[in-house]
Design an enzyme around this catalytic site. Structure first.
Site, PDB file in Angstrom:
ATOM      1  CG  HIS A 116      -2.369  -0.935  10.165  1.00 20.76           C
ATOM      2  ND1 HIS A 116      -3.336  -1.913  10.305  1.00 20.76           N
ATOM      3  CD2 HIS A 116      -1.648  -0.959  11.301  1.00 20.76           C
ATOM      4  CE1 HIS A 116      -3.211  -2.499  11.473  1.00 20.76           C
ATOM      5  NE2 HIS A 116      -2.187  -1.954  12.106  1.00 20.76           N
TER       6      HIS A 116
ATOM      7  CE  LYS B  24      -0.018  -5.268  10.158  1.00 21.84           C
ATOM      8  NZ  LYS B  24       0.567  -3.975  10.459  1.00 21.84           N
TER       9      LYS B  24
ATOM     10  CG  ASP C 151      10.353 -14.657  -7.686  1.00 25.55           C
ATOM     11  OD1 ASP C 151      10.912 -13.544  -7.592  1.00 25.55           O
ATOM     12  OD2 ASP C 151      10.946 -15.741  -7.524  1.00 25.55           O
TER      13      ASP C 151
END
Length: 271
Positions: free
Chosen positions: A10, A12, A17
């Protein structure tokens, strides 16, 4: 069929870089940026961090990537080499992750820790309020001790049965002094907690069984940073378009809706 199908990633996470990272509630879908309005206006929250703390999130991503791809690569080649001139002090940031495969409920522990630490206020946004006895008592106890506990939940649901359980939890909390508000324009998907102008958490962790016990989750804990006041300000501005849930409103709920919510609470760990 494996029970592990229940263990959803779940989180995100976006990393640029190795020096900048984002996390929060925002998925890659049109409704999250209100190009498509499925549940009224969609309100969400994310945080951007820069600096050494980004390495924690890089490791979170690479650990899952390598596990799923079956490769074993050198993580250090993805580590950004910060110099002294890159460092800008703005409080403390600690990214953290939570796995359903260990014996520690990190997300729930972080929330409980901040509730127990609070001395003046705790403001929470969550799309779901499907909580167990431990979390319910922590919220109620904080309110009864004089802490200003406020929670914003959606007014327009994305899942009617989860929303029914959310509302079934209102009575005890409001009776205990917790102030609950529904976000009138639509669905609030943000997962934030801010306390005493000092501490805050932004991440992917809903206040429900799945986020606390079944999902891979992540968040950023921050202390004495400018972000804490930004999160508080966003909460207070959101309150301006919310409706406070009162005992009078709860008492006027149709009996069959109350019954449905009570019955659905039995299945709350499955939602």
């Amino acid at each position: 069929m494996s029970a592990r199908i229940n263990n959803r990633d779940h989180r995100k996470i976006a990393i640029i870089d190795g020096h900048t990272a984002f996390t929060g509630g925002i998925n890659l879908a049109d409704e999250y940026i209100n190009e498509v309005k499925k549940h009224g206006y969609w309100k969400d929250t994310a945080i951007m961090i820069r600096g050494e703390a980004v390495w924690n999130m890089t490791v979170m991503f690479l650990s899952m990537w390598d596990y799923l791809s079956g490769i074993d690569e050198d993580f250090d080649k993805f580590r950004y080499k910060f110099t002294i001139k890159d460092q800008i002090y703005d409080g403390y940031f600690q990214p953290f992750s939570d796995s359903p495969f260990d014996d520690e409920t990190v997300g729930e522990t972080v929330y409980l820790n901040l509730l127990n630490k609070a001395r003046r206020y705790v403001y929470i946004t969550t799309p779901y309020l499907v909580i167990d006895y431990k979390m319910t008592q922590a919220l109620a106890s904080a309110a009864k001790s004089g802490i200003d506990v406020r929670i914003i939940t959606p007014h327009i649901e994305d899942k009617w049965y989860v929303h029914a359980v959310t509302r079934a939890n209102y009575r005890f909390l409001v009776e205990s002094g917790v102030k609950i508000y529904e976000y009138t324009p639509g669905f609030i998907h943000s997962k934030t907690l801010v306390s005493d102008d000092e501490y805050a958490v932004v991440g992917t962790i809903n206040m429900d069984y799945r986020s606390f016990y079944l999902h891979f989750e992540c968040g950023v804990w921050t202390y004495k940073s400018k972000s804490v006041l930004d999160i508080k300000g966003d909460f207070l501005s959101t309150l301006e378009v919310c409706t406070e849930i009162t005992m009078d409103m709860i008492n006027k709920t149709k009996w069959y809706k109350t019954l449905m919510g009570t019955l659905l609470r039995i299945f709350a760990p499955l939602m």
